[in-house]
Structures are given as C-alpha cells and as structure tokens.
Design a protein around this motif. Sequence first.
Motif, mmCIF file in Angstrom:
data_model
loop_
_atom_site.group_PDB
_atom_site.id
_atom_site.type_symbol
_atom_site.label_atom_id
_atom_site.label_comp_id
_atom_site.label_asym_id
_atom_site.label_seq_id
_atom_site.Cartn_x
_atom_site.Cartn_y
_atom_site.Cartn_z
ATOM 1 N N SER A 225 0.851 -1.191 0.000
ATOM 2 C CA SER A 225 0.000 0.000 0.000
ATOM 3 C C SER A 225 0.887 1.241 0.000
ATOM 4 C CB SER A 225 -0.902 -0.001 1.240
ATOM 5 O OG SER A 225 -1.649 1.189 1.329
ATOM 6 N N PRO A 226 0.987 1.940 -1.137
ATOM 7 C CA PRO A 226 1.901 3.085 -1.205
ATOM 8 C C PRO A 226 1.429 4.264 -0.360
ATOM 9 C CG PRO A 226 0.633 2.908 -3.230
ATOM 10 C CD PRO A 226 0.319 1.685 -2.423
ATOM 11 N N CYS A 227 2.371 4.876 0.328
ATOM 12 C CA CYS A 227 2.100 6.073 1.106
ATOM 13 C C CYS A 227 3.170 7.107 0.768
ATOM 14 C CB CYS A 227 2.120 5.784 2.605
ATOM 15 S SG CYS A 227 3.711 5.203 3.216
ATOM 16 N N CYS A 228 2.854 8.367 1.017
ATOM 17 C CA CYS A 228 3.786 9.442 0.712
ATOM 18 C C CYS A 228 4.059 10.240 1.979
ATOM 19 C CB CYS A 228 3.220 10.357 -0.367
ATOM 20 S SG CYS A 228 4.362 11.650 -0.907
ATOM 21 N N GLU A 262 0.356 11.412 3.296
ATOM 22 C CA GLU A 262 -0.687 11.379 2.282
ATOM 23 C C GLU A 262 -0.773 9.980 1.673
ATOM 24 O OE1 GLU A 262 -2.833 13.602 1.454
ATOM 25 O OE2 GLU A 262 -2.042 15.432 2.355
ATOM 26 N N ASP A 263 -2.000 9.502 1.442
ATOM 27 C CA ASP A 263 -2.174 8.292 0.654
ATOM 28 C C ASP A 263 -1.857 8.620 -0.803
ATOM 29 O OD1 ASP A 263 -2.969 6.636 2.767
ATOM 30 O OD2 ASP A 263 -5.050 7.314 2.607
ATOM 31 N N VAL A 264 -1.370 7.617 -1.507
ATOM 32 C CA VAL A 264 -1.019 7.807 -2.912
ATOM 33 C C VAL A 264 -2.223 7.422 -3.774
ATOM 34 C CG1 VAL A 264 0.521 7.083 -4.770
ATOM 35 C CG2 VAL A 264 1.405 7.386 -2.440
ATOM 36 N N PRO A 265 -2.648 8.280 -4.676
ATOM 37 C CA PRO A 265 -3.791 7.961 -5.537
ATOM 38 C C PRO A 265 -3.568 6.668 -6.317
ATOM 39 C CG PRO A 265 -3.198 10.279 -5.751
ATOM 40 C CD PRO A 265 -2.106 9.632 -4.954
ATOM 41 N N LEU A 266 -4.652 5.921 -6.510
ATOM 42 C CA LEU A 266 -4.582 4.662 -7.239
ATOM 43 C C LEU A 266 -4.005 4.889 -8.631
ATOM 44 C CD1 LEU A 266 -5.342 1.633 -7.134
ATOM 45 C CD2 LEU A 266 -7.532 2.253 -8.180
ATOM 46 N N GLY A 267 -2.965 4.119 -8.967
ATOM 47 C CA GLY A 267 -2.359 4.211 -10.280
ATOM 48 C C GLY A 267 -1.351 5.325 -10.432
#
Length: 347
Positions: A225-228, A262-267
Amino acid sequence: MYTSRTATSRRIVVVGAGVVGASVAHHLVRAGHEVVVLDSGYPAGGVTGASFAWVGLAKSSADVHTEPLRARAMAEFDRVVTEISAPIGLRRCGAITWEEDDSATNRFVAAHQDAGHRMEHLSGPELSVREPALVQVPSTAAFAPDDLGVDPVAYTRSLLQSAQQSGAVFRAPTQVIALLTDDDRVRGVLTDHGEITAESVVLAAGTGSTRLAQMAGVHVDVAASPCCLLTFSTPRPLVRSILSTPDFEVRQLDDNTLLAAEDVPLGFSGDPAEIASTTLEALQSHLYGANELRLKQAVIADRPMPTGGRPLVGPAPGVPGLYLAVAHPAVILSAAIGSQVASDHTL
C-alpha cells in the motif's frame, strides 16, 4: 560461514533492519539469544524511513484496538523507551482529529471512551487555544492526550544500537539469496556473503517478506500500500499536536520540520513532488504561517498490509524454523511485536 561465539547459545537470524526487525533484535538479544540482523540496505532505509510515526490511538476506530498486539502496543512502547538510551525524537504532544461532520466526530470519541481509551472532546474554542495556527476551526474535535510522535529513523537505529551493545551482529548490505532447508525445516539463510545457519529465521522485511517466505513454500498474503511522506522545513513550529483532519495529516518532527502524510492515488506513478504541491496548497489554506513552508523531501514507500488488517506475527505454518513478523502500522506495533517474538522463542 558465520560461526557461533559460544557452543550453547541459540542463534536467530532476523531479516530486515526496519523498525520491526530492530525491535525484534532488541528483544531477542535481551532474552539471551545470539542474534544476527541482515539487511540489503541500511537501518530504516525502507518504508520505516517514510513513516509518519504516530504512536497511540491514532485515527483508528476503537475496535481496531481489540487486536491483542494493538491493545498492548502503547504500554510496550513506553517500556522500550526506558530500555534504550539514544535520542529518538520523542514528542509527547497528543493528537487531535475530526471528521467531515460533528456527529461522526462525536461517535468516534464515544466509541473510544466506551472502550476505556483516553479520548476527550474539544470544543471549537478549546481547539483554537491548543492550535492557534488553525484558520478554520470545527465546532468539535477528538483529543487523544497520550498520543505521541517519534523520529522513526532515530528510533530504529536506537533499537538496533541497543541490540548490538548487548551482543547482536548487524550485517549490511547483505542480500538474502535463499533459505537453507533440511528435512522441511529452515536451518538458516544463504546470503551474498555466504551461509548463516540458525535455529530460527525471522522475516521482518515488510513487503519483501513475501518473496523470502515463498522460498520455503509459504504464502504470505501481504499487499503493498503506497504512502507518501512529505517533509517541510519551517522557521518555527506551526502545530502543537498531531493533527489529522479530512484535509491533511501533519505533525512537527522537530521545531523546524513539519511532516505530512498522504495516501497515494490509485495508479499514481509520477513525481512525489506532485503530491506535495497539492498538500502544500491545503496546508496554506488551513494553517496560518504555512506560506513559510518549504519542501525538503517527498518519498513514496510501500506499506506492508496483511490481508484482513491483522499483523502476521508467529511461526510460519508448516515450516519449523521460519517465523513471520509483518505488520502495519509498524512503528506503533514494533515494541509489542518484539516482545511477542521473544516470548515465542523462549529458551
């Protein structure tokens, strides 16, 4: 090949020097084991270094804290802090959150209070006193007074340093090429520097644990799950607490550094600075003084998310000698995970 220092010690290899691996090493060596920690990079060089590192109730729903490791996470963290000596950037500042509407915030607070957690209501005026930089103040907010933040890199290195001072060996950069097996049991690891035999191998490599476990025929159901994490410089503190709102999530790492998660937007596959630009606009519209923020770093990393949301901590099913230690949120759970691993490896 790595050779044992004593004939009677029990050797355990920990793969991964993020916050979970460092905590596991700290606890295992204090329990009397001979510990070897391996990492392909440097301590906290993966997702740990991109962690917001919020320790406490966080913005999780009350029922999340019924999970055994999460239920004791804060008490275990407080214990570990007394066991390590190096500074970890500890800021006992409390956390303030609110939802899209007051009724949702009130339900959130009530659920935590019903569960026996230290959670309070803040009125709008009380919130303004606590956080004078807020431009727009909701009429009610949730306040977790015991929540805190740490520097995740400093915390990880302090745990690893503690383990090394007690006799653990840290080898990096070291790449694990294969797991050594014999009679369907894991007996150690093959690295790019040779073999290391061990009575137990603990996989604490986050999303990388999936590939390593497959070497022994074990399926580890973990999603990336990517996070920033955005790091801003600021001439003075903008916020006093950890703030999590519908529009942003920020805290001071120190008086001149503001972190935003911040969560990373899908794609999304672009430059993390693009996310920083949007976040900065939100901060400038919601915080007085945010126009002085300057972006220092923007990093995207993959959080290991076990399916079902429950930590994967325990012996690998059907494969003696292999142990899993994969979880999110890792900083919050690290001390409890280390304690559990040490307990499961009782001499």
